[in-house]
Write an enzyme that holds these catalytic residues in place. Structure first.
Site, PDB file in Angstrom:
ATOM      1  N   ARG A   1      45.018  -7.843  42.385  1.00  0.00           N
ATOM      2  CA  ARG A   1      46.454  -7.845  42.607  1.00  0.00           C
ATOM      3  C   ARG A   1      47.074  -6.782  41.706  1.00  0.00           C
ATOM      4  O   ARG A   1      46.405  -6.243  40.825  1.00  0.00           O
ATOM      5  CB  ARG A   1      47.060  -9.231  42.376  1.00  0.00           C
ATOM      6  N   GLY A   2      48.371  -6.511  41.962  1.00  0.00           N
ATOM      7  CA  GLY A   2      49.024  -5.422  41.240  1.00  0.00           C
ATOM      8  C   GLY A   2      48.909  -4.164  42.096  1.00  0.00           C
ATOM      9  O   GLY A   2      47.810  -3.830  42.577  1.00  0.00           O
ATOM     10  N   ALA A   3      50.040  -3.485  42.284  1.00  0.00           N
ATOM     11  CA  ALA A   3      50.106  -2.424  43.293  1.00  0.00           C
ATOM     12  C   ALA A   3      49.019  -1.342  43.143  1.00  0.00           C
ATOM     13  O   ALA A   3      48.273  -1.073  44.096  1.00  0.00           O
ATOM     14  CB  ALA A   3      51.506  -1.820  43.294  1.00  0.00           C
TER      15      ALA A   3
ATOM     16  N   ASN B   1      59.787  -5.465  42.700  1.00  0.00           N
ATOM     17  CA  ASN B   1      58.745  -5.940  41.774  1.00  0.00           C
ATOM     18  C   ASN B   1      58.701  -7.461  41.878  1.00  0.00           C
ATOM     19  O   ASN B   1      59.464  -8.071  42.647  1.00  0.00           O
ATOM     20  CB  ASN B   1      59.037  -5.461  40.345  1.00  0.00           C
ATOM     21  N   LYS B   2      57.830  -8.045  41.107  1.00  0.00           N
ATOM     22  CA  LYS B   2      57.593  -9.497  41.177  1.00  0.00           C
ATOM     23  C   LYS B   2      58.898 -10.290  41.142  1.00  0.00           C
ATOM     24  O   LYS B   2      59.814  -9.963  40.384  1.00  0.00           O
ATOM     25  CB  LYS B   2      56.688  -9.889  40.001  1.00  0.00           C
TER      26      LYS B   2
ATOM     27  N   GLN C   1      51.219 -14.994  36.702  1.00  0.00           N
ATOM     28  CA  GLN C   1      50.579 -13.731  36.295  1.00  0.00           C
ATOM     29  C   GLN C   1      50.868 -13.398  34.832  1.00  0.00           C
ATOM     30  O   GLN C   1      50.158 -12.587  34.227  1.00  0.00           O
ATOM     31  CB  GLN C   1      51.067 -12.578  37.179  1.00  0.00           C
TER      32      GLN C   1
ATOM     33  N   ASP D   1      56.271  -2.535  42.592  1.00  0.00           N
ATOM     34  CA  ASP D   1      55.435  -2.570  43.798  1.00  0.00           C
ATOM     35  C   ASP D   1      55.824  -1.500  44.795  1.00  0.00           C
ATOM     36  O   ASP D   1      54.980  -1.000  45.540  1.00  0.00           O
ATOM     37  CB  ASP D   1      55.495  -3.957  44.439  1.00  0.00           C
TER      38      ASP D   1
ATOM     39  N   ARG E   1      48.752  -7.090  52.569  1.00  0.00           N
ATOM     40  CA  ARG E   1      49.966  -7.420  51.811  1.00  0.00           C
ATOM     41  C   ARG E   1      51.017  -6.341  52.132  1.00  0.00           C
ATOM     42  O   ARG E   1      50.705  -5.155  52.094  1.00  0.00           O
ATOM     43  CB  ARG E   1      49.684  -7.478  50.293  1.00  0.00           C
TER      44      ARG E   1
HETATM   45  O1  MRU Z   1      51.807 -10.378  43.584  1.00  0.00           O
HETATM   46  P1  MRU Z   1      51.229  -9.444  42.554  1.00  0.00           P
HETATM   47  O2  MRU Z   1      50.614 -10.148  41.399  1.00  0.00           O
HETATM   48  O3  MRU Z   1      50.319  -8.415  43.195  1.00  0.00           O
HETATM   49  O4  MRU Z   1      52.480  -8.653  42.010  1.00  0.00           O
HETATM   50  C1  MRU Z   1      52.298  -7.684  41.021  1.00  0.00           C
HETATM   51  C2  MRU Z   1      53.553  -7.134  40.490  1.00  0.00           C
HETATM   52  O5  MRU Z   1      54.640  -7.462  40.915  1.00  0.00           O
HETATM   53  C3  MRU Z   1      53.412  -6.090  39.449  1.00  0.00           C
HETATM   54  O6  MRU Z   1      54.474  -6.140  38.560  1.00  0.00           O
HETATM   55  C4  MRU Z   1      53.394  -4.722  40.126  1.00  0.00           C
HETATM   56  O7  MRU Z   1      52.449  -4.679  41.157  1.00  0.00           O
HETATM   57  C5  MRU Z   1      53.108  -3.655  39.182  1.00  0.00           C
HETATM   58  S1  MRU Z   1      51.431  -3.704  38.694  1.00  0.00           S
HETATM   59  C6  MRU Z   1      51.118  -2.380  37.734  1.00  0.00           C
END
Ligand code: MRU
Length: 312
Positions: A51-53, A227-228, A177, A217, A81
């Site tokens: 996970r994470g972009a 973002n999250k 997270q 993201d 996703r």
């Molecule tokens: O749903 P996730 O855990 O994939 O979401 C991740 C985030 O929102 C992060 O803040 C974002 O991807 C940046 S990761 C360097």
């Protein structure tokens, strides 16, 4: 990143397979998930093994490299996703590289190494914003786990770890997270505390937060940032309290085809992510995984090329 004192990455290619640190099991257990083809990689992305972009983008690049039918794989991977722009960026990069006759595994390696290098440079630029003893708040996990190495929001903190900094870590409901962030900070020996998401305003108003840094993201043309979920309200409260609010992201997260954050597709995930902590079953729940922070709340976006001031 350091794990138990050893240098590691959140995913790597080994003998025709892609190996992931299984982020669903952290921080309780350091376990691994192996992907032999694009179907396994797609499952790893949608189930949030990875996970994470930026890390999703690197996984998708290797997913393309592991596929026999790359056209089918592109569709499969892009459907995993919807919000993280890096996923679409990585698939397009691989399609282009392969159309130019490049070896697919070589291209996926090159893509991943370039993301790691971009994150390192984000760390160097972001470090300049940090002063000794600073208290910094972050949301979600934008660390090495989310980017293969270094992180985006966590890269400047890694580089400033000898500056006596302290990090407030939002727990980040519903998937927590923030605990991944706490685990990474623990491994690096950076002082921190986990807080409930709704405690962030309390510490900001108390004067105990000098700066907020989060990842992204997807970033629209006008610098609105997805973002999250929960990021938006942190940005609003930061502005209300005169606290600088920074976003850290590589250029692969920018989607120049989208004029503003209103056009960013927001993933809605299953209700079980919320219900796991409940002792009763409410009739209906909603679980948007991301929100959009309008650019006017953002002091700066730290990229590998330098710091952009959306309002500058
Ligand atoms: O749903 P996730 O855990 O994939 O979401 C991740 C985030 O929102 C992060 O803040 C974002 O991807 C940046 S990761 C360097």
């Amino acid at each position: 990143m350091k794990i138990h004192g050893k240098d590691m990455r959140s995913l790597w290619y080994e003998e025709g397979r892609l190996v992931f640190i299984d982020q669903r099991k952290l921080p309780q257990e350091l376990a691994f998930f192996e992907a032999a083809d694009e179907y396994d990689v797609a499952r790893a992305i949608s189930d949030m093994v990875v996970r994470g972009a930026p890390a999703i983008g690197c996984a998708a690049a290797y997913g393309m490299a592991l596929a026999e039918d790359t056209k089918g794989a592109a569709g499969l991977l892009k459907a995993t996703r919807p919000t993280a722009h890096d996923l679409f960026h990585a698939v397009a990069y691989m399609q282009d590289a392969m159309a130019h006759g490049e070896d697919a595994v070589h291209a996926a390696h090159a893509y991943t190494e370039s993301i790691i290098e971009k994150c390192r440079r984000i760390g160097e630029h972001g470090r300049k914003l940090i002063f000794r003893g600073m208290h910094i708040l972050t949301h979600c996990n934008a660390g090495a786990l989310a980017t293969v190495d270094y992180g985006t929001a966590l890269a400047p903190l890694r580089m400033a770890k000898d500056m006596d900094i302290f990090v407030w870590v939002d727990e980040t409901r519903p998937r927590l997270q923030g605990l991944l962030t706490a685990w990474e900070l623990e491994q690096e020996g950076i002082s921190h505390a986990v807080i409930a998401d709704n405690a962030a305003g309390y510490f900001m108003r108390a004067g105990d937060v000098d700066m907020v840094i989060v990842g992204a993201d997807r970033i629209a043309e006008n610098y609105d940032v997805a973002n999250k979920i929960g990021t938006y309200e942190k940005a609003v409260v930061a502005k209300e309290n005169g606290i600088p609010f920074y976003v850290a992201a590589p250029v692969s997260t920018f989607d120049r085809s989208i004029p503003s954050g209103d056009h960013i597709p927001i993933e809605e995930r299953g209700k079980e992510e919320l219900l796991s902590l409940y002792r009763y079953q409410p009739g209906k729940v909603r679980n948007p995984a991301f929100d959009v922070t309008p650019h006017e709340y953002i002091t700066g976006i730290i990229t590998e090329e330098g710091i952009i001031e959306p309002e500058g």
